[in-house]
Motif scaffolding. Structure first.
Motif, mmCIF file in Angstrom:
data_model
loop_
_atom_site.group_PDB
_atom_site.id
_atom_site.type_symbol
_atom_site.label_atom_id
_atom_site.label_comp_id
_atom_site.label_asym_id
_atom_site.label_seq_id
_atom_site.Cartn_x
_atom_site.Cartn_y
_atom_site.Cartn_z
ATOM 1 N N GLU A 353 0.831 -1.205 0.000
ATOM 2 C CA GLU A 353 0.000 0.000 0.000
ATOM 3 C C GLU A 353 0.868 1.257 0.000
ATOM 4 O O GLU A 353 0.509 2.273 -0.616
ATOM 5 N N ALA A 354 2.019 1.195 0.680
ATOM 6 C CA ALA A 354 2.939 2.332 0.664
ATOM 7 C C ALA A 354 3.495 2.539 -0.742
ATOM 8 O O ALA A 354 3.670 3.682 -1.197
ATOM 9 N N ALA A 355 3.788 1.440 -1.453
ATOM 10 C CA ALA A 355 4.267 1.551 -2.835
ATOM 11 C C ALA A 355 3.204 2.205 -3.716
ATOM 12 O O ALA A 355 3.505 3.049 -4.573
ATOM 13 N N GLU A 356 1.944 1.836 -3.483
ATOM 14 C CA GLU A 356 0.843 2.454 -4.238
ATOM 15 C C GLU A 356 0.755 3.953 -3.939
ATOM 16 O O GLU A 356 0.537 4.766 -4.847
ATOM 17 N N ALA A 357 0.945 4.322 -2.665
ATOM 18 C CA ALA A 357 0.893 5.741 -2.286
ATOM 19 C C ALA A 357 2.023 6.513 -2.953
ATOM 20 O O ALA A 357 1.829 7.658 -3.397
ATOM 21 N N LEU A 358 3.205 5.919 -3.049
ATOM 22 C CA LEU A 358 4.334 6.580 -3.707
ATOM 23 C C LEU A 358 4.067 6.762 -5.201
ATOM 24 O O LEU A 358 4.424 7.791 -5.789
ATOM 25 N N GLU A 359 3.435 5.771 -5.823
ATOM 26 C CA GLU A 359 3.077 5.906 -7.231
ATOM 27 C C GLU A 359 2.061 7.041 -7.415
ATOM 28 O O GLU A 359 2.127 7.802 -8.388
ATOM 29 N N THR A 360 1.129 7.152 -6.471
ATOM 30 C CA THR A 360 0.152 8.240 -6.538
ATOM 31 C C THR A 360 0.846 9.590 -6.385
ATOM 32 O O THR A 360 0.521 10.560 -7.093
ATOM 33 N N ALA A 361 1.806 9.678 -5.454
ATOM 34 C CA ALA A 361 2.555 10.930 -5.274
ATOM 35 C C ALA A 361 3.321 11.293 -6.539
ATOM 36 O O ALA A 361 3.459 12.473 -6.877
ATOM 37 N N ALA A 362 3.816 10.277 -7.244
ATOM 38 C CA ALA A 362 4.573 10.532 -8.477
ATOM 39 C C ALA A 362 3.685 11.112 -9.574
ATOM 40 O O ALA A 362 4.171 11.768 -10.494
ATOM 41 N N GLU A 363 2.374 10.867 -9.488
ATOM 42 C CA GLU A 363 1.446 11.416 -10.468
ATOM 43 C C GLU A 363 1.076 12.861 -10.165
ATOM 44 O O GLU A 363 0.505 13.551 -11.019
ATOM 45 N N CYS A 364 1.375 13.324 -8.943
ATOM 46 C CA CYS A 364 1.109 14.718 -8.582
ATOM 47 C C CYS A 364 2.143 15.628 -9.238
ATOM 48 O O CYS A 364 3.272 15.212 -9.517
ATOM 49 N N ARG A 365 1.773 16.877 -9.443
ATOM 50 C CA ARG A 365 2.644 17.816 -10.117
ATOM 51 C C ARG A 365 2.876 19.064 -9.273
ATOM 52 O O ARG A 365 2.006 19.498 -8.519
ATOM 53 N N ILE A 366 4.084 19.621 -9.398
ATOM 54 C CA ILE A 366 4.450 20.906 -8.811
ATOM 55 C C ILE A 366 5.003 21.768 -9.935
ATOM 56 O O ILE A 366 6.041 21.424 -10.526
ATOM 57 N N VAL A 367 4.321 22.852 -10.241
ATOM 58 C CA VAL A 367 4.720 23.739 -11.347
ATOM 59 C C VAL A 367 4.950 22.906 -12.617
ATOM 60 O O VAL A 367 5.934 23.095 -13.339
ATOM 61 N N GLY A 368 4.057 21.967 -12.853
ATOM 62 C CA GLY A 368 4.127 21.167 -14.058
ATOM 63 C C GLY A 368 5.095 20.006 -14.019
ATOM 64 O O GLY A 368 5.145 19.210 -14.960
ATOM 65 N N GLU A 369 5.882 19.875 -12.950
ATOM 66 C CA GLU A 369 6.851 18.790 -12.825
ATOM 67 C C GLU A 369 6.385 17.792 -11.768
ATOM 68 O O GLU A 369 5.584 18.123 -10.899
ATOM 69 N N PRO A 370 6.879 16.543 -11.803
ATOM 70 C CA PRO A 370 6.467 15.561 -10.803
ATOM 71 C C PRO A 370 6.831 16.009 -9.381
ATOM 72 O O PRO A 370 7.840 16.692 -9.173
ATOM 73 N N LEU A 371 6.011 15.617 -8.427
ATOM 74 C CA LEU A 371 6.284 15.915 -7.026
ATOM 75 C C LEU A 371 7.445 15.062 -6.514
ATOM 76 O O LEU A 371 8.356 15.562 -5.847
ATOM 77 N N VAL A 372 7.415 13.770 -6.811
ATOM 78 C CA VAL A 372 8.500 12.860 -6.425
ATOM 79 C C VAL A 372 8.916 12.068 -7.655
ATOM 80 O O VAL A 372 8.132 11.891 -8.595
ATOM 81 N N VAL A 373 10.156 11.594 -7.653
ATOM 82 C CA VAL A 373 10.669 10.797 -8.766
ATOM 83 C C VAL A 373 11.385 9.575 -8.212
ATOM 84 O O VAL A 373 11.931 9.594 -7.105
ATOM 85 N N ARG A 374 11.361 8.519 -9.012
ATOM 86 C CA ARG A 374 12.052 7.297 -8.593
ATOM 87 C C ARG A 374 13.562 7.497 -8.727
ATOM 88 O O ARG A 374 14.030 8.072 -9.714
ATOM 89 N N PHE A 375 14.309 7.011 -7.745
ATOM 90 C CA PHE A 375 15.771 7.114 -7.782
ATOM 91 C C PHE A 375 16.352 5.849 -7.175
ATOM 92 O O PHE A 375 16.166 5.579 -5.986
ATOM 93 N N LYS A 376 17.044 5.067 -8.006
ATOM 94 C CA LYS A 376 17.618 3.788 -7.602
ATOM 95 C C LYS A 376 16.523 2.913 -6.971
ATOM 96 O O LYS A 376 15.510 2.646 -7.601
ATOM 97 N N GLU A 377 16.692 2.512 -5.706
ATOM 98 C CA GLU A 377 15.725 1.616 -5.069
ATOM 99 C C GLU A 377 14.647 2.360 -4.288
ATOM 100 O O GLU A 377 13.901 1.749 -3.524
ATOM 101 N N GLY A 378 14.558 3.676 -4.450
ATOM 102 C CA GLY A 378 13.582 4.429 -3.673
ATOM 103 C C GLY A 378 13.032 5.614 -4.442
ATOM 104 O O GLY A 378 13.064 5.653 -5.684
ATOM 105 N N TRP A 379 12.525 6.583 -3.696
ATOM 106 C CA TRP A 379 11.917 7.781 -4.258
ATOM 107 C C TRP A 379 12.476 9.009 -3.552
ATOM 108 O O TRP A 379 12.757 8.966 -2.356
ATOM 109 N N ILE A 380 12.629 10.093 -4.301
ATOM 110 C CA ILE A 380 13.123 11.343 -3.720
ATOM 111 C C ILE A 380 12.244 12.486 -4.209
ATOM 112 O O ILE A 380 11.499 12.344 -5.192
#
Length: 472
Positions: A353-380
């Motif tokens: 469920e946490a992985a699903e929440a991170l995917e949802t956060a990645a779909e959010c945008r800030i000034v047209g750019e993603p809120l979070v991005v995948r980096f190696k084994e995690g998200w930043i």
């Protein structure tokens, strides 16, 4: 649907039918128009709360707050009725707020069809023989008392609640924002979070205990602490308050909901978390202590304007109300990287469920750019999200509030520890991406940790050069 039905397959006259079984609700469930309806024959008919609870009591078990008392409408204090009307009118329920007393109490579920008040109705609307809400204000922890608890015996619980809210509103003063926000000011603690905390302390307390719900405001810390008699029930723990739903007294909880004093469908704790985090405050502390009793603590103060700048510009706007997104942002503002496994305890959900929440956060945008991005084994946090925060505040001020402390750090060890919690090697490029340093600056800090004995160089060189944790 918010519940999982059981589905069975039947063959009837050659036709394949799916039979859906849905468990009966423990509390009234309103439709999208805010109405209560139930099935009568072949159609749905309106039902008021009093009739719903009488039906439930007869068919599904016992709730002490739903039983009849010998109190009637004439026992309801004028002050309690006035408070109820004020609460309802303030939430836009003008028609209900102006209804005759009997209709008002019946539609709230406080008055039964036989014209007797339920135990919950008598508790909220009739004079009490003791103080149920004790409010005190102190200067600092262990310091001078600025406001001592008052004797509220003789007042109904609703009147005591209104009195407590007035006292808290007086000390929960407004802070003026000077950074161009549409909101000119915010309270030291979000008022909605304060109300949810106080009402939840009342609704879910153990009413067999004579002790009041104790509310303490600490002036210097802008902190609110609530001690509520009784421990957790229904499988709820301090680690599941965001996801588990259970009411010790369903009829009383529903009466508070009918008055629109708490969030619908038991989401008050989610609301407290969200209201605190989007202002840059720490999430609520909710723990069970010996007694037993529940201790809830909110710590506010000046909002972190850069965090507000980030959370108020999330697109789509509906995600600004998502407690998962708020907690992910809080996590990544304080830690350089998030993984599903590491985030699961914070979200109080499974790693999946946490992985699903991170995917949802990645779909959010800030000034047209993603809120979070995948980096190696995690998200930043994305570069644009970090830039929004850094543009809105000074680095030293942010670091003092625990925000983005991993950006260009003086001490690289916390960042390195956070990385190796989910990775087995670290390159200077990885470290530069996390911290905002140049590659040369990142390599310099990592080499210092080699000298200190925390890291060692990996076997590979060139583009594959990396560092690993030193043995032991």
């Amino acid at each position: 649907m918010d519940i999982a039905p059981a589905i069975e397959v039947e063959k009837v006259s050659g036709a394949r039918l799916l039979v859906v079984y849905v468990a009966g609700a423990d509390e009234p469930v309103e439709d999208t128009g805010g109405r209560l309806r139930w099935r009568v024959g072949s159609h749905c008919a309106p039902v008021d709360r009093a009739e719903w609870w009488l039906h439930r009591q007869e068919r599904r078990g016992f709730d002490s707050m739903a039983v009849a008392t010998d109190r009637t409408v004439v026992d309801a204090t004028p002050g309690a009725v006035l408070v109820a009307r004020r609460y309802l009118a303030g939430r836009g329920h003008d028609e209900l707020a102006s209804a005759p007393i009997s209709d008002l109490l019946r539609r709230l579920g406080a008055l039964r069809p036989d014209d007797r008040l339920t135990q919950a109705g008598a508790l909220l609307f009739c004079a009490a023989d003791r103080t149920h809400l004790s409010v005190s204000v102190i200067e600092v922890e262990g310091g001078d008392v600025l406001l001592s608890p008052s004797d509220l015996s003789g007042w109904s619980v609703l009147e005591q609640l209104a009195w407590a809210e007035d006292r808290l509103e007086a000390v929960n003063t407004e802070i003026t924002l000077t950074s161009g926000f549409a909101r000119p000011g915010v309270r030291r603690l979000p008022p909605d979070a304060v109300r949810e905390a106080v009402v939840n302390g009342l609704a879910h307390r153990d009413w067999h205990s004579p002790e009041p719900v104790s509310i303490t405001w600490v002036q210097a810390d802008s902190a609110l602490q609530i001690l509520s008699p009784g421990g957790f029930t229904g499988g709820v723990t301090s680690d599941t308050v965001l996801t588990a739903r259970h009411a010790r007294h369903p009829a009383l909880a529903d009466l508070f909901r009918a008055l629109d004093l708490v969030e619908k469908q038991g989401l008050g704790v989610d609301r407290m978390y969200r209201e605190m985090v989007v202002l840059g405050h720490r999430p609520p502390l909710i723990v069970e202590e010996a007694g037993p009793r529940i201790r809830l603590r909110l710590v506010g103060g000046e909002p972190v304007v850069p965090v507000m700048a980030l959370t108020t510009h999330i697109d789509p706007p509906i995600r600004r109300q998502d407690v998962r997104i708020a907690l992910i942002i809080d996590h990544l503002l304080r830690r350089p990287i998030a993984t599903a496994a590491g985030l699961a305890p914070t979200l109080q959900r499974t790693p999946a469920e946490a992985a699903e929440a991170l995917e949802t956060a990645a779909e959010c945008r800030i000034v047209g750019e993603p809120l979070v991005v995948r980096f190696k084994e995690g998200w930043i946090l994305s570069k644009e999200a970090i830039a929004v925060v850094e543009r809105a505040g000074r680095a030293d001020d942010l670091r003092a509030r625990g925000i983005l402390g991993y950006r260009k750090p003086d001490d690289p060890r916390p960042v390195v520890r956070a990385w190796f919690a989910s990775h087995d090697r670290l390159t200077s490029g990885d470290y530069a991406r996390l911290t905002g340093l140049t590659t040369n600056g990142a390599r310099s800090q990592l080499e210092r940790l080699v000298v200190d004995g925390m890291l060692v160089r990996g076997d590979e060189r060139g583009r594959n050069a990396h560092f690993v944790v030193a043995p032991g």
